[in-house]
Design a protein around this motif. Structure first.
Motif, PDB file in Angstrom:
ATOM      1  N   PRO A   1       0.791  -1.231   0.000  1.00  0.00           N
ATOM      2  CA  PRO A   1       0.000   0.000   0.000  1.00  0.00           C
ATOM      3  C   PRO A   1       0.822   1.279   0.000  1.00  0.00           C
ATOM      4  O   PRO A   1       0.305   2.335  -0.301  1.00  0.00           O
ATOM      5  CB  PRO A   1      -0.791  -0.097   1.304  1.00  0.00           C
ATOM      6  CG  PRO A   1       0.116  -0.870   2.198  1.00  0.00           C
ATOM      7  CD  PRO A   1       0.966  -1.760   1.345  1.00  0.00           C
ATOM      8  N   ASP A   2       2.081   1.174   0.348  1.00  0.00           N
ATOM      9  CA  ASP A   2       2.845   2.402   0.567  1.00  0.00           C
ATOM     10  C   ASP A   2       3.934   2.621  -0.475  1.00  0.00           C
ATOM     11  O   ASP A   2       3.852   3.541  -1.286  1.00  0.00           O
ATOM     12  CB  ASP A   2       3.453   2.361   1.989  1.00  0.00           C
ATOM     13  CG  ASP A   2       4.184   3.638   2.351  1.00  0.00           C
ATOM     14  OD1 ASP A   2       3.616   4.713   2.110  1.00  0.00           O
ATOM     15  OD2 ASP A   2       5.313   3.562   2.862  1.00  0.00           O
TER      16      ASP A   2
ATOM     17  N   GLU B   1       3.539 -10.329   3.892  1.00  0.00           N
ATOM     18  CA  GLU B   1       4.242  -9.165   3.383  1.00  0.00           C
ATOM     19  C   GLU B   1       5.288  -9.628   2.383  1.00  0.00           C
ATOM     20  O   GLU B   1       5.699 -10.790   2.416  1.00  0.00           O
ATOM     21  CB  GLU B   1       4.939  -8.483   4.563  1.00  0.00           C
ATOM     22  CG  GLU B   1       4.792  -6.989   4.569  1.00  0.00           C
ATOM     23  CD  GLU B   1       6.129  -6.312   4.605  1.00  0.00           C
ATOM     24  OE1 GLU B   1       6.530  -5.805   3.542  1.00  0.00           O
ATOM     25  OE2 GLU B   1       6.764  -6.303   5.664  1.00  0.00           O
TER      26      GLU B   1
ATOM     27  N   ALA C   1      -5.227  -3.911   0.723  1.00  0.00           N
ATOM     28  CA  ALA C   1      -4.484  -3.070   1.662  1.00  0.00           C
ATOM     29  C   ALA C   1      -4.420  -1.636   1.146  1.00  0.00           C
ATOM     30  O   ALA C   1      -4.079  -1.403  -0.012  1.00  0.00           O
ATOM     31  CB  ALA C   1      -3.080  -3.622   1.855  1.00  0.00           C
ATOM     32  N   HIS C   2      -4.782  -0.716   1.996  1.00  0.00           N
ATOM     33  CA  HIS C   2      -4.672   0.699   1.675  1.00  0.00           C
ATOM     34  C   HIS C   2      -3.767   1.360   2.715  1.00  0.00           C
ATOM     35  O   HIS C   2      -3.400   0.738   3.710  1.00  0.00           O
ATOM     36  CB  HIS C   2      -6.048   1.374   1.685  1.00  0.00           C
ATOM     37  CG  HIS C   2      -6.988   0.841   0.644  1.00  0.00           C
ATOM     38  ND1 HIS C   2      -8.352   0.887   0.781  1.00  0.00           N
ATOM     39  CD2 HIS C   2      -6.753   0.244  -0.551  1.00  0.00           C
ATOM     40  CE1 HIS C   2      -8.924   0.349  -0.289  1.00  0.00           C
ATOM     41  NE2 HIS C   2      -7.978  -0.055  -1.109  1.00  0.00           N
ATOM     42  N   ALA C   3      -3.446   2.625   2.477  1.00  0.00           N
ATOM     43  CA  ALA C   3      -2.622   3.359   3.430  1.00  0.00           C
ATOM     44  C   ALA C   3      -3.280   4.701   3.714  1.00  0.00           C
ATOM     45  O   ALA C   3      -4.007   5.222   2.873  1.00  0.00           O
ATOM     46  CB  ALA C   3      -1.225   3.571   2.868  1.00  0.00           C
TER      47      ALA C   3
ATOM     48  N   TYR D   1      -2.360   8.661   5.393  1.00  0.00           N
ATOM     49  CA  TYR D   1      -1.272   9.562   5.780  1.00  0.00           C
ATOM     50  C   TYR D   1      -1.859  10.786   6.468  1.00  0.00           C
ATOM     51  O   TYR D   1      -2.993  11.190   6.187  1.00  0.00           O
ATOM     52  CB  TYR D   1      -0.481   9.994   4.539  1.00  0.00           C
ATOM     53  CG  TYR D   1       0.048   8.839   3.729  1.00  0.00           C
ATOM     54  CD1 TYR D   1       1.158   8.127   4.158  1.00  0.00           C
ATOM     55  CD2 TYR D   1      -0.572   8.448   2.541  1.00  0.00           C
ATOM     56  CE1 TYR D   1       1.646   7.049   3.426  1.00  0.00           C
ATOM     57  CE2 TYR D   1      -0.098   7.375   1.802  1.00  0.00           C
ATOM     58  CZ  TYR D   1       1.021   6.678   2.247  1.00  0.00           C
ATOM     59  OH  TYR D   1       1.491   5.620   1.528  1.00  0.00           O
TER      60      TYR D   1
ATOM     61  N   SER E   1       7.520   2.002   6.652  1.00  0.00           N
ATOM     62  CA  SER E   1       8.252   1.431   5.522  1.00  0.00           C
ATOM     63  C   SER E   1       9.708   1.800   5.703  1.00  0.00           C
ATOM     64  O   SER E   1      10.032   2.952   5.937  1.00  0.00           O
ATOM     65  CB  SER E   1       7.763   2.008   4.187  1.00  0.00           C
ATOM     66  OG  SER E   1       6.470   1.546   3.922  1.00  0.00           O
TER      67      SER E   1
ATOM     68  N   MET F   1       8.161  -3.450   5.504  1.00  0.00           N
ATOM     69  CA  MET F   1       7.303  -2.723   6.431  1.00  0.00           C
ATOM     70  C   MET F   1       7.439  -3.307   7.818  1.00  0.00           C
ATOM     71  O   MET F   1       7.573  -4.508   7.999  1.00  0.00           O
ATOM     72  CB  MET F   1       5.850  -2.808   5.985  1.00  0.00           C
ATOM     73  CG  MET F   1       5.559  -1.959   4.775  1.00  0.00           C
ATOM     74  SD  MET F   1       3.805  -1.858   4.407  1.00  0.00           S
ATOM     75  CE  MET F   1       3.440  -3.530   3.917  1.00  0.00           C
TER      76      MET F   1
ATOM     77  N   GLU G   1       3.872   9.860   5.942  1.00  0.00           N
ATOM     78  CA  GLU G   1       3.994  10.228   4.533  1.00  0.00           C
ATOM     79  C   GLU G   1       4.390   9.018   3.711  1.00  0.00           C
ATOM     80  O   GLU G   1       5.007   8.095   4.235  1.00  0.00           O
ATOM     81  CB  GLU G   1       5.101  11.281   4.365  1.00  0.00           C
ATOM     82  CG  GLU G   1       4.737  12.627   4.880  1.00  0.00           C
ATOM     83  CD  GLU G   1       5.899  13.611   4.758  1.00  0.00           C
ATOM     84  OE1 GLU G   1       5.639  14.797   4.862  1.00  0.00           O
ATOM     85  OE2 GLU G   1       7.056  13.169   4.569  1.00  0.00           O
ATOM     86  N   PRO G   2       4.080   9.061   2.404  1.00  0.00           N
ATOM     87  CA  PRO G   2       4.485   7.939   1.556  1.00  0.00           C
ATOM     88  C   PRO G   2       5.965   7.592   1.740  1.00  0.00           C
ATOM     89  O   PRO G   2       6.791   8.472   1.891  1.00  0.00           O
ATOM     90  CB  PRO G   2       4.213   8.454   0.146  1.00  0.00           C
ATOM     91  CG  PRO G   2       3.064   9.397   0.330  1.00  0.00           C
ATOM     92  CD  PRO G   2       3.319  10.063   1.657  1.00  0.00           C
ATOM     93  N   HIS G   3       6.234   6.321   1.755  1.00  0.00           N
ATOM     94  CA  HIS G   3       7.588   5.802   1.892  1.00  0.00           C
ATOM     95  C   HIS G   3       8.148   6.045   3.276  1.00  0.00           C
ATOM     96  O   HIS G   3       9.347   6.274   3.446  1.00  0.00           O
ATOM     97  CB  HIS G   3       8.512   6.438   0.838  1.00  0.00           C
ATOM     98  CG  HIS G   3       9.419   5.426   0.186  1.00  0.00           C
ATOM     99  ND1 HIS G   3      10.132   4.497   0.911  1.00  0.00           N
ATOM    100  CD2 HIS G   3       9.724   5.197  -1.110  1.00  0.00           C
ATOM    101  CE1 HIS G   3      10.833   3.755   0.068  1.00  0.00           C
ATOM    102  NE2 HIS G   3      10.597   4.156  -1.160  1.00  0.00           N
ATOM    103  N   GLY G   4       7.299   6.032   4.266  1.00  0.00           N
ATOM    104  CA  GLY G   4       7.766   6.232   5.625  1.00  0.00           C
ATOM    105  C   GLY G   4       6.702   5.710   6.570  1.00  0.00           C
ATOM    106  O   GLY G   4       6.164   4.623   6.376  1.00  0.00           O
TER     107      GLY G   4
ATOM    108  N   HIS H   1       3.167   5.148   7.965  1.00  0.00           N
ATOM    109  CA  HIS H   1       1.829   5.161   7.374  1.00  0.00           C
ATOM    110  C   HIS H   1       0.878   4.372   8.255  1.00  0.00           C
ATOM    111  O   HIS H   1       1.299   3.551   9.061  1.00  0.00           O
ATOM    112  CB  HIS H   1       1.829   4.616   5.944  1.00  0.00           C
ATOM    113  CG  HIS H   1       2.384   3.220   5.811  1.00  0.00           C
ATOM    114  ND1 HIS H   1       3.732   2.964   5.733  1.00  0.00           N
ATOM    115  CD2 HIS H   1       1.771   2.007   5.753  1.00  0.00           C
ATOM    116  CE1 HIS H   1       3.925   1.659   5.626  1.00  0.00           C
ATOM    117  NE2 HIS H   1       2.751   1.040   5.638  1.00  0.00           N
TER     118      HIS H   1
ATOM    119  N   MET I   1      -1.505   1.565   8.071  1.00  0.00           N
ATOM    120  CA  MET I   1      -1.774   0.449   7.179  1.00  0.00           C
ATOM    121  C   MET I   1      -3.232   0.043   7.399  1.00  0.00           C
ATOM    122  O   MET I   1      -3.640  -0.246   8.521  1.00  0.00           O
ATOM    123  CB  MET I   1      -0.847  -0.698   7.553  1.00  0.00           C
ATOM    124  CG  MET I   1      -1.027  -1.913   6.710  1.00  0.00           C
ATOM    125  SD  MET I   1       0.005  -1.719   5.262  1.00  0.00           S
ATOM    126  CE  MET I   1      -0.007  -3.420   4.705  1.00  0.00           C
TER     127      MET I   1
ATOM    128  N   MET J   1      -6.009  -2.623   6.421  1.00  0.00           N
ATOM    129  CA  MET J   1      -6.122  -3.943   5.814  1.00  0.00           C
ATOM    130  C   MET J   1      -7.565  -4.413   5.781  1.00  0.00           C
ATOM    131  O   MET J   1      -8.289  -4.284   6.761  1.00  0.00           O
ATOM    132  CB  MET J   1      -5.302  -4.948   6.612  1.00  0.00           C
ATOM    133  CG  MET J   1      -3.913  -4.452   6.930  1.00  0.00           C
ATOM    134  SD  MET J   1      -2.696  -5.352   6.042  1.00  0.00           S
ATOM    135  CE  MET J   1      -2.724  -6.876   6.935  1.00  0.00           C
TER     136      MET J   1
END
Ligand SMILES: [Cu+2]
Lengths: 209, 200
Positions: A75-76, A162, B80-82, B84, B113, B122, B139-142, B144, B146, B148
């Motif tokens: 998701p990220d 994962e 799965a979504h995220a 922020y 992440s 993750m 934030e994206p790539h850090g 988040h 999660m 589910m």
């Protein structure tokens, strides 16, 4: 059997500029590029694209390719990279002719969960994106052959798991050889600039050879 | 594996600093909001930049506020979504988020992440610390949230209700907006996130 990597990546550049935001003083990372010297051959592979058609080395010929490794239930990081690459293509589209734009290929390494949704998944980011997947045997061969990595985690009580995977973007040239590995963060402007330069250099080399 | 994180990259950006330069006008808006919510919040700590954000500002009793909460519109069928957002601690005591939930998902978790040797993975975090007067950006790539197992389809413009449990026992409720990544709030502390921001 996995063939050991027959090329070495050489750190060539740390392009870009530090950016700072407000008073925080935190700075964005610059694009990190490593290039194999000379450009490395792709491994052998037998994969399928998201339409179920065989995906062969032919698909790399004549255009630049940005390869991203991931899985659709991510998701990220994966959506972040894929939308960044869309921004790269958009920025390049003002500089190069449409047929010279790089193609973006998402290598989906969780075929069980990825294959049923792959087409819809990649089209969500860009209509022209290509998703490819296959058996784990073939995926491993391909991913390791492009200096990537992935590993499926242990399923939890709901059967969800994962997937750890390389977050780098592999740049493949029109000669179907690996020209670079770009590591996150992947600032769209810097990636676009890098690809634009790479195109020019490569075209110049082709003319002098 | 779980562990707690104090995200120093983000937490070191003290609120007071980023608000100093802002006009009184913006602070008035912040103050009005604070009065409405009946929360003791020094006007100087709210500022124009914060008041101007698209999403509503939510507050908990413990002086922790949330803003810019959003959920990227995801390809259909994903499990799965995220989410922020930015969490700000306007209080004088350090706070921590210890849990998060959403009635629209089977599970919600605090996730980070991370990258190790170029490999993305993750981590599930037991808690996320927010220093006094500081903030933490998911934030994206850090960091988040999660999400589910969505119980229903996601729609652009819709909202995802999030409830954060804080270590003082209070709950912070936040409505996150579902939007395209291109429309996402700008990252607060650093660029290079693909939103077309340029340095300098
Ligand atoms: Cu996660």
């Amino acid at each position: 059997m996995i063939r050991p990597l027959s090329f070495i990546f050489v750190l060539i550049a740390a392009v870009g500029f530090g950016m700072s935001w407000g008073a925080a003083g935190a700075q964005a990372g610059a694009l990190r590029v490593v290039e194999p010297d000379p450009p490395a051959a792709l491994p052998e592979f037998a994969l399928k694209d998201h339409r179920g058609k065989p995906f062969t080395a032919e698909r790399f010929k004549g255009k630049w390719t940005l390869l991203s490794i991931g899985f659709t239930s991510c998701p990220d990081v994966c959506p972040f990279v894929l939308s960044n690459l869309d921004a790269v293509v958009t920025q390049l589209s003002v500089r190069v002719r449409p047929d010279n734009l790089p193609q973006v290929i998402f290598v989906a390494v969780d075929p069980k969960r990825d294959a049923p949704v792959l087409g819809e998944y990649v089209r969500h980011f860009n209509d022209d994106y290509l998703g490819v997947t296959g058996s784990h045997e073939e995926l491993k061969k391909f991913v390791e052959g492009i200096d990537g990595f992935y590993r499926l985690g242990k399923p939890d009580k709901d059967g969800e798991y994962e997937v750890q995977h390389s977050a780098s973007v592999i740049v493949v040239g029109p000669d179907a050889r690996i020209h670079a590995k770009l590591s996150p963060p992947l600032p769209a402007g810097e990636v676009a600039e890098y690809i634009a330069q790479k195109r020019i250099l490569f075209a110049r080399e082709q003319r002098t050879n | 594996m779980t562990r707690s994180v104090s995200n120093s990259r983000l937490a070191n950006s003290r609120l007071a600093n980023s608000c100093l330069a802002n006009s009184r006008l913006g602070c008035l808006a912040g103050a009005a909001l604070a009065v409405l919510a009946a929360v003791p919040l020094a006007p100087a700590q709210a500022c124009e930049a914060h008041a101007a954000y698209k999403t509503e500002i939510a507050e908990a009793k413990s002086a922790v506020m949330a803003m810019d909460a959003w959920v990227p519109l995801a390809p259909p069928g994903l499990k799965a979504h995220a989410a922020y957002l930015v969490l700000m601690n306007h209080g004088t005591e350090a706070r921590a988020v210890t849990a998060v939930s959403s009635p629209q998902y089977k599970h919600a978790m605090l996730h980070l992440s991370s990258m190790k040797n170029g490999v993305a993975m993750m981590q599930h975090l037991a808690q996320v610390d927010i220093p006094a007067g500081g903030k933490v950006a998911f934030e994206p790539h850090g960091l988040h949230i999660m999400l589910m197992g969505p119980k229903g389809p996601q729609a652009e413009g819709g909202t995802v209700d999030l409830a954060f449990t804080l270590d003082d026992g209070s709950t912070l409720e936040v409505a996150a907006k579902v939007m395209k990544r291109a429309d996402a709030p700008a990252p607060m502390d650093h660029g290079a996130m693909g939103h077309g921001h340029k340095g300098m």
